[in-house]
Design an enzyme around this catalytic site. Sequence first.
Site, PDB file in Angstrom:
ATOM      1  N   HIS A 115     113.100  66.440 101.787  1.00  0.00           N
ATOM      2  CA  HIS A 115     114.059  67.434 102.294  1.00  0.00           C
ATOM      3  C   HIS A 115     114.239  68.498 101.219  1.00  0.00           C
ATOM      4  O   HIS A 115     113.785  68.316 100.086  1.00  0.00           O
ATOM      5  CB  HIS A 115     115.408  66.798 102.654  1.00  0.00           C
ATOM      6  CG  HIS A 115     116.157  66.256 101.482  1.00  0.00           C
ATOM      7  ND1 HIS A 115     115.893  65.025 100.934  1.00  0.00           N
ATOM      8  CD2 HIS A 115     117.145  66.794 100.724  1.00  0.00           C
ATOM      9  CE1 HIS A 115     116.687  64.811  99.911  1.00  0.00           C
ATOM     10  NE2 HIS A 115     117.462  65.869  99.746  1.00  0.00           N
ATOM     11  N   GLU A 134     113.133  71.419  95.904  1.00  0.00           N
ATOM     12  CA  GLU A 134     114.113  71.234  94.828  1.00  0.00           C
ATOM     13  C   GLU A 134     113.444  71.232  93.459  1.00  0.00           C
ATOM     14  O   GLU A 134     114.023  71.713  92.475  1.00  0.00           O
ATOM     15  CB  GLU A 134     114.899  69.938  95.069  1.00  0.00           C
ATOM     16  CG  GLU A 134     115.751  70.027  96.322  1.00  0.00           C
ATOM     17  CD  GLU A 134     116.479  68.721  96.653  1.00  0.00           C
ATOM     18  OE1 GLU A 134     116.676  67.878  95.754  1.00  0.00           O
ATOM     19  OE2 GLU A 134     116.841  68.530  97.826  1.00  0.00           O
TER      20      GLU A 134
HETATM   21 ZN   LIG Z   1     119.247  63.478  96.736  1.00  0.00          ZN
END
Ligand SMILES: [Zn+2]
Length: 272
Positions: A115, A134
């Site tokens: 994600h 990320e």
């Molecule tokens: Zn996380």
Amino acid sequence: MKVFISADIEGVAGVVHREHTARDGREHDRARVLMTEEVNSCIEGALSWGATEVVVNDSHGTMRNLIPEAMHPEAEYITGSPKMLAMMEGISPEFDAAIFLGYHSRMGNHGILNHTFHGGVIRNIRINNQDMGEIALNAGIAGVFGVPVVLVTGCQYAAKEALDFIPEIETAVVKHTINRQTAKNLSPQKARYLIKEKTIASLSCLPKIQSVSLQGPFLVEITYLHPGLADAAEILPTVERVNSTTHRFETDDFITAFRYIRSLIAIAGGLN
Ligand SMILES: [Zn+2]
């Protein structure tokens, strides 16, 4: 020598399911122990390499996952939220190196529990035509402060994503993704040993690893999972709607880009 650790949970050995990662998950407290012990092994490695100061930023969900009484006594840790820099809160030019522990691949890539910041909101984040998860975004933040990211730990796909972005980075693969919710894991003991060894090895290579230097201006494109999320986030004045699910904005400053991205996610995420 100072070392900064950003600690997530999805890339920790043994963690494969929402029951591990969510605050109300029945396996969450067990996963918090696994995460804390992997962090401690990283701290041990940093200290045995010669770090004089280690700061850990709890970087998952509530950002209150690390178990205080189980933490390595020599490190300080940042817990709680909100935090302006989220997973990178606490980074500063004083650090010699950053380590991303328990990280995962970006939304849409292969990889356990993949994600990007919010699994219920973001399909993709693209900056200057480069897809960024990320790992890349947080490495960009470290780069603003001149701090190189030397090690990423997680599954093989998180390792690949890190290597694609920072070719000289060290990786510790503590589990092999079979699919998004299934992995073949090292035992906790072997994962911790590997993380300690890789921490020492990566810090020893430090002079060879440069910090990430991203040049503005930054054209940021955020694609949401569905149009309703874009509708909600559109109250932020900076954005231009590109299509039913994508916003675009431009800024010269990477931290500003990061703050707008997080603001859009927070607004859209209010729907979920
Ligand atoms: Zn996380």
